[in-house]
Scaffold this motif. Structure first.
Motif, PDB file in Angstrom:
ATOM      1  N   ALA A  76      -1.103  13.276   3.658  1.00  0.00           N
ATOM      2  CA  ALA A  76       0.333  13.079   3.740  1.00  0.00           C
ATOM      3  C   ALA A  76       0.968  14.185   4.570  1.00  0.00           C
ATOM      4  N   SER A  77       0.314  15.334   4.597  1.00  0.00           N
ATOM      5  CA  SER A  77       0.887  16.423   5.377  1.00  0.00           C
ATOM      6  C   SER A  77       0.231  16.440   6.753  1.00  0.00           C
ATOM      7  N   THR A  78       0.895  17.009   7.721  1.00  0.00           N
ATOM      8  CA  THR A  78       0.342  17.025   9.058  1.00  0.00           C
ATOM      9  C   THR A  78      -0.854  17.959   9.142  1.00  0.00           C
ATOM     10  N   LEU A  79      -0.894  18.965   8.275  1.00  0.00           N
ATOM     11  CA  LEU A  79      -2.073  19.822   8.187  1.00  0.00           C
ATOM     12  C   LEU A  79      -2.987  19.230   7.133  1.00  0.00           C
ATOM     13  N   ASN A  80      -4.284  19.136   7.438  1.00  0.00           N
ATOM     14  CA  ASN A  80      -5.183  18.612   6.421  1.00  0.00           C
ATOM     15  C   ASN A  80      -5.563  19.728   5.458  1.00  0.00           C
ATOM     16  N   LEU A  81      -4.869  19.729   4.306  1.00  0.00           N
ATOM     17  CA  LEU A  81      -5.061  20.808   3.347  1.00  0.00           C
ATOM     18  C   LEU A  81      -6.423  20.733   2.677  1.00  0.00           C
ATOM     19  N   MET A  82      -7.030  19.550   2.708  1.00  0.00           N
ATOM     20  CA  MET A  82      -8.293  19.360   2.005  1.00  0.00           C
ATOM     21  C   MET A  82      -9.473  19.857   2.836  1.00  0.00           C
ATOM     22  N   ASP A  83      -9.294  20.075   4.110  1.00  0.00           N
ATOM     23  CA  ASP A  83     -10.410  20.268   5.015  1.00  0.00           C
ATOM     24  C   ASP A  83     -11.346  21.422   4.652  1.00  0.00           C
ATOM     25  N   PRO A  84     -10.809  22.605   4.323  1.00  0.00           N
ATOM     26  CA  PRO A  84     -11.732  23.720   4.141  1.00  0.00           C
ATOM     27  C   PRO A  84     -12.672  23.549   2.956  1.00  0.00           C
ATOM     28  N   ARG A  85     -12.295  22.728   1.958  1.00  0.00           N
ATOM     29  CA  ARG A  85     -13.136  22.612   0.769  1.00  0.00           C
ATOM     30  C   ARG A  85     -13.516  21.164   0.533  1.00  0.00           C
ATOM     31  N   GLY A  92       7.515   8.053   5.370  1.00  0.00           N
ATOM     32  CA  GLY A  92       6.292   7.505   4.791  1.00  0.00           C
ATOM     33  C   GLY A  92       5.877   8.251   3.539  1.00  0.00           C
ATOM     34  N   ARG A  93       6.032   9.574   3.575  1.00  0.00           N
ATOM     35  CA  ARG A  93       5.644  10.346   2.391  1.00  0.00           C
ATOM     36  C   ARG A  93       6.530   9.997   1.205  1.00  0.00           C
ATOM     37  N   THR A  94       7.823   9.784   1.474  1.00  0.00           N
ATOM     38  CA  THR A  94       8.709   9.407   0.370  1.00  0.00           C
ATOM     39  C   THR A  94       8.319   8.036  -0.173  1.00  0.00           C
ATOM     40  N   LEU A  95       7.930   7.116   0.735  1.00  0.00           N
ATOM     41  CA  LEU A  95       7.513   5.792   0.273  1.00  0.00           C
ATOM     42  C   LEU A  95       6.341   5.928  -0.690  1.00  0.00           C
ATOM     43  N   ARG A  96       5.362   6.758  -0.321  1.00  0.00           N
ATOM     44  CA  ARG A  96       4.209   6.929  -1.211  1.00  0.00           C
ATOM     45  C   ARG A  96       4.622   7.564  -2.528  1.00  0.00           C
ATOM     46  N   ALA A  97       5.600   8.456  -2.455  1.00  0.00           N
ATOM     47  CA  ALA A  97       6.108   9.054  -3.697  1.00  0.00           C
ATOM     48  C   ALA A  97       6.722   7.963  -4.576  1.00  0.00           C
ATOM     49  N   ILE A  98       7.433   7.011  -3.933  1.00  0.00           N
ATOM     50  CA  ILE A  98       8.035   5.916  -4.696  1.00  0.00           C
ATOM     51  C   ILE A  98       6.949   5.083  -5.352  1.00  0.00           C
ATOM     52  N   ARG A  99       5.865   4.816  -4.583  1.00  0.00           N
ATOM     53  CA  ARG A  99       4.782   4.008  -5.129  1.00  0.00           C
ATOM     54  C   ARG A  99       4.195   4.684  -6.359  1.00  0.00           C
ATOM     55  N   GLU A 100       3.993   6.007  -6.261  1.00  0.00           N
ATOM     56  CA  GLU A 100       3.351   6.698  -7.373  1.00  0.00           C
ATOM     57  C   GLU A 100       4.292   6.832  -8.556  1.00  0.00           C
ATOM     58  N   TRP A 155       0.964   4.558  11.710  1.00  0.00           N
ATOM     59  CA  TRP A 155       0.378   5.871  11.483  1.00  0.00           C
ATOM     60  C   TRP A 155       1.457   6.948  11.531  1.00  0.00           C
ATOM     61  N   ARG A 156       2.304   6.843  12.554  1.00  0.00           N
ATOM     62  CA  ARG A 156       3.405   7.806  12.670  1.00  0.00           C
ATOM     63  C   ARG A 156       4.346   7.679  11.472  1.00  0.00           C
ATOM     64  N   LEU A 157       4.645   6.437  11.128  1.00  0.00           N
ATOM     65  CA  LEU A 157       5.579   6.176  10.031  1.00  0.00           C
ATOM     66  C   LEU A 157       5.020   6.724   8.723  1.00  0.00           C
ATOM     67  N   GLY A 158       3.718   6.493   8.515  1.00  0.00           N
ATOM     68  CA  GLY A 158       3.089   6.916   7.272  1.00  0.00           C
ATOM     69  C   GLY A 158       3.077   8.433   7.124  1.00  0.00           C
ATOM     70  N   ASN A 159       2.982   9.139   8.256  1.00  0.00           N
ATOM     71  CA  ASN A 159       2.924  10.597   8.183  1.00  0.00           C
ATOM     72  C   ASN A 159       4.280  11.251   8.343  1.00  0.00           C
ATOM     73  N   SER A 160       5.307  10.443   8.505  1.00  0.00           N
ATOM     74  CA  SER A 160       6.645  11.010   8.627  1.00  0.00           C
ATOM     75  C   SER A 160       7.190  11.282   7.229  1.00  0.00           C
ATOM     76  N   PRO A 161       8.261  12.038   7.134  1.00  0.00           N
ATOM     77  CA  PRO A 161       8.892  12.233   5.811  1.00  0.00           C
ATOM     78  C   PRO A 161       9.196  10.902   5.137  1.00  0.00           C
ATOM     79  N   GLY A 218       0.798  -1.206   0.000  1.00  0.00           N
ATOM     80  CA  GLY A 218       0.000   0.000   0.000  1.00  0.00           C
ATOM     81  C   GLY A 218       0.838   1.267   0.000  1.00  0.00           C
ATOM     82  N   TYR A 219       1.884   1.287   0.818  1.00  0.00           N
ATOM     83  CA  TYR A 219       2.684   2.505   0.906  1.00  0.00           C
ATOM     84  C   TYR A 219       3.769   2.547  -0.158  1.00  0.00           C
ATOM     85  N   THR A 220       4.499   1.423  -0.310  1.00  0.00           N
ATOM     86  CA  THR A 220       5.701   1.479  -1.142  1.00  0.00           C
ATOM     87  C   THR A 220       5.493   0.859  -2.520  1.00  0.00           C
TER      88      THR A 220
END
Lengths: 409, 450
Positions: free
Chosen positions: B426-435, B260-268, B252-258, B77-79
């Protein structure tokens, strides 16, 4: 110009570097493995010379390895073709072979035992009754017609199975990623394997009678071929060479009719497939599709029809391989195809995915390796791990296989 | 079949719209499953201990498969690593733990001696060994195409299983220490994690205050009519659930850490990740090793209460179970994986058996015929009961068939699973929330970028 300059400068430089040292460095794993092979060969000769390994054992191992290898190669052709044309590793391949073999043998039982036992019991290979293999006595010599019908029908049945699998499972997934199709094929493997358990019960069963083997050996030093081990020792032979090696009488190798049948049918099918793929339009279309499917379709090749023929050819050869393996072994369990699958993968990977010669050579290499490794291994359990290890090393060092390329034929 | 798709879509929209957090979602589903099994238990006439034991078993299996699923989710899922060698890594974890904790001088002559280490040390060793095996196999294999990695890991797990079943490794001596895998008949797990729980109840680890605490717990359980054995089982399950919570939190911590984000970047898009200066090979190897260690952990707790582990446990079937868990739940979603484990265990693995027993209990089902031909024969004669009896008798095989069909249907109809559509921030702030509208847009966009 300034930017272009270093590139042109680099060109001759790159050529000049491809020298002996570079070749050596690029192929270090290959050179190591060839060296290792030579070492094993020397050790083999040594143990033959000092008598720790009997010649008869070596010959039996080589012959067994050859038979297993040819069967793996024949079964591998289908896997190799679907891998290169449809682009996914079909994990259900082994269980398709099992399913075809179970149904095919059921039909053979029905043909030979018709009238002697209830129909259902015959079709279920004796489940629910007390029918045993010796009652029907199926062997090439006793019931040649049943065996030949079995070969043809099992091929047809297996082709039918893979065609319906393609229709309901794989065709809807033509545009899906190859890994999702691989996962679906795992589902198909489960489905087939446990449907067999559901219908036929999980026990191992005897199906064919192993015929008496022809003995090859020496009588007083003369190489002879006799009808049996006993006959050879009684000096009854139907072929005797006029020159002698030493002076002892010994049986070196026993070959039975089913083994010969497997070898002959496999070689004939492989030759036929070779001609089909090299000389016909279908073969050319297949190769075109393996190279570039979109381009093939845009050039007017009916890709769906080619895919259907791929399944038919792959399925029937796999089914025939399964039938012949069961005939040669005399027994069958619901796991036999699955247990062969990784060996088939090893053969296909070794020969290079998509290559039919590759599958054949890879099969023979894997077959010989699993048998000959028994000379050194402490127990037979390790024979399969050795084959898988070779597969892993080939994938890592030379993912294109020994012959490379994604070309069918 | 479109109704199934419709139901899944409905569940999905519910999940998407639900105001509740992931934790309450999991608890809610588990409670619904408990209600189902209490109903099963009632109709089977279970007493209190039987009921609690059944619920305990469901929870235990769910927790264990969720743990293994989380590990696979890290890989796939992540990598985006296609690991089909799950059973092999699980086997390594359990066997190393078993060999490390087996007593040096076993009481019975037939038992295989080990290193005699304490249980926690054994557990750590098992996890480390599985992670190391992952690292060793991944360093060369991760360069390969994904489907080649699948073949390599599949071959690896078979090598492991066959080696553990060999009689050569049944018992061997290295550096004066005798140990072994027990060969085909399996390895006795003398010091497994459940030993910790049993020690706690028997002696309180030899510490007087703990002993009185454990005695107090047993008395409390007894006062409401729960037997000591059941109390021990429940405690072990609680321990496993606790470990699952820790693992979940870690993922959860791992997934939201830098990382984890890099792993998802690798997957994509691995090329882009590499172009941005990430050492993708190292990161993939790390992800693979961590996941394999977790698989070892899950397997240790799974086998940790059985007292014996055999090589046959680690067939390809086990790998497929874990894959089904992740695929039902939705690749890339940790919550989805836990839900997938709950649904897999309760509906696909244990459910059919309970349902069969309920039906057997309330209707008169005749003895099963010896073959399906007889069953069909009586069906033709107008009596469907023998066929039902045959199906019940061979339910185990049929369950595998159902698993295969489920796998095919998910891949064909809902390759993203229950919660795979969800974009875990992926970011600690939920950028999607307001919209909230644009969130659904990005959801559909994600579905097409495979």
């Amino acid at each position: 110009m300034l930017i272009g300059l270093p590139v042109t400068m680099a060109m001759p430089d790159r050529f000049s570097r491809t020298e002996f040292g570079e070749v050596l460095r690029d192929n270090v794993l290959e050179i190591l493995s060839v060296g290792l092979l030579a070492l094993f060969f020397v050790d083999l000769l040594n143990s033959l010379a000092n008598g720790t390994l009997a010649l008869s054992r070596l010959m039996t191992l080589v012959w067994d390895g050859l038979i297993v290898g040819l069967a793996l190669g024949l079964a591998g052709i289908g896997l190799s073709m679907t891998y290169s044309i449809l682009g996914f590793a079909n994990v259900a391949h082994g269980d398709t072979m099992t399913a075809g073999a179970f149904v095919g043998w059921g039909v053979v039982f029905l043909i030979t035992g018709f009238g002697n036992a209830p129909l259902g019991e015959l079709l279920l290979l004796g489940v629910g009754g007390d029918l045993s293999a010796s009652d029907l006595g199926i062997s090439l010599l006793a019931r040649p017609l049943a065996v030949f019908l079995g070969i043809v029908l099992t091929g047809a049945i297996t082709a039918g199975i893979v065609l319906s699998l393609d229709r309901y499972v794989f065709r809807p997934l033509r545009d899906a990623s190859s890994l999702m199709v691989l996962i679906a094929s795992v589902g198909v493997a489960f489905l087939l394997r446990y449907l067999i358990v559901f219908f036929y019960s999980p026990s191992q069963r005897a199906l064919a009678v192993v015929p008496e083997a022809v003995a090859l050996g020496t009588f007083n030093g003369f190489p002879v071929v006799s009808a049996s081990r006993q006959a050879l020792q009684n000096s009854e032979s139907f072929l005797k060479l006029p020159f002698a090696f030493g002076g002892d009488t010994s049986v070196l190798l026993q070959i039975d009719a089913h083994e010969i049948l497997l070898v002959v049918v496999t070689i004939l099918l492989m030759l036929g497939l070779h001609l089909l793929l090299q000389r016909t339009k279908l073969g050319k279309s297949m190769r075109a599709m393996a190279d570039n499917e979109a381009l093939a379709r845009s050039r007017g090749i009916p890709t769906e029809r080619v895919i259907r023929w791929t399944w038919i050819i792959g399925g029937s050869t796999t089914g025939i391989a399964g039938f012949l393996i069961v005939l040669e072994r005399g027994t069958m369990s619901f796991q036999f195809g699955w247990l062969l699958l990784l060996l088939i993968f090893a053969a296909v990977v070794l020969g290079g995915i998509g290559s039919i010669y590759g599958a054949i050579v890879g099969g023979i290499v894997i077959g010989l390796t699993t048998r000959l490794s028994l000379v050194w291994l402490p127990e037979a359990t390790f024979a399969r791990p050795v084959a898988f290890l070779i597969m892993i090393l080939v994938l890592i060092a030379r993912p294109k296989g020994l012959f490379g390329g994604r070309i069918v034929g | 079949m479109s109704t199934v798709g419709g139901i899944v879509d409905q569940v999905r929209t519910r999940l998407k719209e639900s105001e509740y957090g992931d934790a309450s979602l999991i608890v809610g589903i588990m409670l619904a499953i408990y209600v189902l099994y209490v109903l099963f238990g009632l109709s089977l006439g279970f007493n209190l201990n039987g009921q609690i034991n059944a619920l305990q078993r469901i929870t235990f299996l769910t927790a264990v498969f969720a743990m293994a699923g989380l590990a696979l989710n890290l890989h796939w899922g992540y990598t985006g690593l296609f690991n089909v060698g799950i059973a092999g890594f699980m086997a390594i974890g359990v066997y190393v733990m078993g060999i490390a904790t087996a007593p040096i001088d076993p009481e019975s002559a037939s038992a295989i001696p080990g290193l005699g280490l304490p249980v926690p040390v054994g557990i750590v060793l098992g996890i480390v060994a599985a992670a190391l095996a992952g690292l060793i196999i991944s360093l060369p294999a991760l360069r390969l195409k994904a489907d080649y990695l699948a073949i390599v890991t599949l071959g690896f797990s078979e090598i492991i299983r066959l080696s553990f079943s060999s009689s050569t490794l049944q018992q061997f001596t290295i550096g004066g220490y005798t140990m072994g895998t027990g060969g085909n008949s399996g390895l006795n797990l003398a010091g497994d994690p459940s030993r910790l729980v049993r020690d706690f109840y028997e002696t309180g680890f030899g510490i007087a205050p703990l002993d009185s605490v454990s005695n107090g717990i047993v008395t409390a359980f007894n006062s409401v009519g729960i037997e000591r054995v059941v109390a021990i089982n429940v405690t072990y399950t609680m321990l496993v659930v606790l470990v699952l919570v820790l693992v979940y939190f870690m993922m959860w911590r791992l997934g939201n850490s830098p990382f984890g984000r890099t792993l998802r970047a690798i997957r994509e898009d691995e090329e882009t990740a590499r172009a941005l200066g990430k050492d993708t090979r190292l990161l993939k190897a790390k992800s693979f090793a961590i996941g394999c260690g977790l698989l070892g952990l899950a397997a240790i707790f799974w086998q940790g209460s059985r007292g014996l582990t055999t090589p046959d446990t680690y067939l390809i079937e086990l790998t497929v179970f874990v894959w089904i868990v992740v695929i039902i739940g939705g690749t890339g979603s940790n919550t989805g994986t836990v839900l997938g484990a709950a649904l897999f265990v309760s509906l696909l693995q244990e459910g059919p058996r309970y349902l069969r027993n309920v039906i057997r209990n309330s209707f008169e089902v005749p003895r099963a015929p010896t073959s399906i031909a007889d069953a069909f024969g009586s069906l033709g004669g107008g009596d469907p009961l023998p066929l039902v009896a045959y199906v019940f008798e061979e339910l185990a095989a049929l369950q595998f068939v159902i698993l295969g069909v489920v796998l095919i249907l998910i891949v064909q109809r809902n390759p993203k699973g229950l919660m795979g559509h969800r974009k875990e921030p992926a970011s600690t702030l939920n950028l999607m929330d307001p919209r909230p509208e644009s969130q659904t847009d990005s959801g559909t966009q994600e579905a097409t970028d495979e």
